[in-house]
Write a protein that holds these residues in place. Structure first.
Motif: not given
Length: 486
Positions: A33, A36-37, A41, A44, A73-74, A293-294, A297, A360, A433
């Motif tokens: 997670v 990606v986030l 994320g 959450y 993604g991050a 936003g989750f 993606t 991403h 995600a």
């Protein structure tokens, strides 16, 4: 040690899946997670986890991204890790996968390790031995779950590591490593699943399935239970968990027989939460659906079938060799059939095309390679669960089917897909995600089984093909892998 995302289930359904199997406390590294986030994320999922009868602890993901060999993604640096380690429930640093950087004393990775001084630091050191292993352990990395052979596991135990013996959906290491466990070292050994999908959990079980198998392989039952409960609780410093005694949380399960290890009833903090394999609770997420936003993606730059062409450079081409029951791979260099300088899949020799599409930042990156071990005669399989950066990875017998499968994953904003004849024939959406479903356990498991039946109908001979596929873009596992960068 497990990764929630490998089950394809959101926290509420994951709890419904594993609590009836006696899993009442667990430690997860949410680096899937997080890749990606990022930290939002992670936050959450942690908020959702407070609503289930399962004591979840979290490790701060140490390698987001795992390496610079792929697009993530991050990005979590030392500052982000220090922030996460201040959160309640975050107990240590997640598996340090970039082992070459640790061995090479890279300042960036050493700064990350320094953020967790005094905390547990999980390791990830596949096939790392000798002086390289000494260097990897110098920052006091405490454990490893990537050992696949007896001698490797023995060396790590002798160097002071805690050995996590893994038996997941795609990784089967129990038979090779269990003979290492003896009266002198059992207190530094643990049974873990690492990555286990919804189908295996539903039909076979969770950690209880590993305990059953260990007992069948000859491990004394009480010791098998200790390797799955008290040992990991002590390793992770989880006070009040892992045993039964005054002051411990009343997390209990009852059995009719220790050797068959069929669980009758399960209690969490003294409350009956499952009986005869059925959950007696329902868990609601903090909100009916996660924020947009989750959910959205998957961002793929438009491409065509022609962009999937693989051009020959020389007489042979490197091929990823799947090793049954393992996530490590082999390598062979094969002569390939070409048309106008373009390599064609060869289903008669089980030489299929493997593609990784960046999803991403819509960079347009597409990695193209070859793989052997799926057995597909036609069609394609694709997934956005592709450790660790979770771009879209696809294996197929033709470019047209690969294109169709990738586009289906894009259409459902993450998930698993099967294509044949240039069209998608089925998919499992994983909208959170691109990794997690919002559907019940039974629905997710049924859809996975349908996809696996379709894959078998296309000639696939690999068990759990989507689990295997998900590790082929993981560059921190030897010997040969493919990412969006090549």
């Amino acid at each position: 040690h497990f990764h929630l995302e490998s089950a394809y289930l959101h926290v509420d359904q994951y709890a419904r899946a594993v609590v009836p199997h006696g899993t009442l406390a667990a430690v997860t590294d949410l680096h899937e997670v997080a890749n990606v986030l990022g930290l939002p994320g992670l936050r959450y999922i942690m908020d959702c986890a407070r609503r289930v009868p399962l004591d979840l602890s979290f490790m701060a993901p140490s390698c987001v991204p795992a390496t610079e060999l792929e697009t993530s993604g991050a990005r979590l640096g030392p500052a982000e890790l220090r922030r996460a380690l201040r959160w309640k429930g975050v107990i240590g640093l997640g598996e340090v996968m970039n082992f070459p950087a640790v061995i090479g004393a890279d300042d960036y990775i050493l700064d990350k390790l320094a953020t967790a001084q005094g905390r547990v630091r999980d390791g990830h050191a596949p096939r790392v031995t000798g002086k390289a292993l000494n260097a990897y352990l110098a920052p006091l990395i405490s454990s490893d779950h990537e050992s696949t052979e007896r001698e490797e596991g023995l060396e790590k135990l002798r160097r002071g590591m805690h050995l996590m013996i893994r038996e997941g959906s795609a990784e089967k290491n129990l038979e090779a490593l269990l003979p290492l466990v003896n009266d002198g070292n059992y207190h530094r050994c643990m049974l873990v699943v690492d990555d286990r999908n919804a189908v295996d959990i539903l039909h076979d079980g969770d950690v209880d399935a590993v305990v059953r198998k260990a007992i069948k392989l000859g491990l004394e039952p009480v010791r098998a239970v200790q390797l799955a409960s008290l040992n990991p609780a002590r390793y992770f410093g989880l006070e009040g968990l892992g045993g039964i005694g005054p002051g411990y949380w009343a997390n209990l399960l009852t059995l009719d027989d220790l050797r068959s290890f069929k669980i009758a009833s399960v209690y969490h903090h003294g409350r009956l939460v499952a009986k005869d394999g059925q959950a007696l609770f329902s868990a609601r997420l903090p909100q009916s659906r996660p924020g947009s936003g989750f959910l959205r993606t998957v961002h793929i730059k438009p491409f065509t079938v022609a962009d999937l062409a693989l051009r020959a450079h020389g007489e042979t081409f490197p091929v990823i060799q799947i090793i049954p029951g393992q996530i490590v791979t082999g390598r062979s260099d094969e002569r390939m059939h070409t048309v106008d300088g373009v390599i064609e899949p060869d289903t008669e020799r089980d030489l299929l095309k493997l593609v990784v599409v960046e999803r991403h930042h819509a960079t347009g990156n597409i990695g193209v390679g070859l793989v052997k071990g799926f057995g597909l005669k036609r069609g394609a399989l694709a997934t956005s669960v592709a450790h660790d950066s979770h771009n879209v990875v696809c294996v197929g017998a033709s470019d047209e089917d690969i294109y169709a499968a990738v586009k289906e994953v894009e259409r459902v904003q993450g998930g698993l897909a099967v294509a044949e004849g240039g069209v998608a024939v089925a998919s499992l959406p994983l909208p959170v995600a691109g990794l997690l479903s919002l559907e019940p356990l039974e629905a997710v498991a049924a859809k996975i089984e349908e996809l696996e039946r379709l894959a078998a109908g296309l000639g696939c001979t690999a068990p759990s093909p989507f689990s295997i596929l998900s590790f082929l873009a993981l560059p921190v596992i030897p010997e040969l892998k493919l990412t969006d960068r090549g």
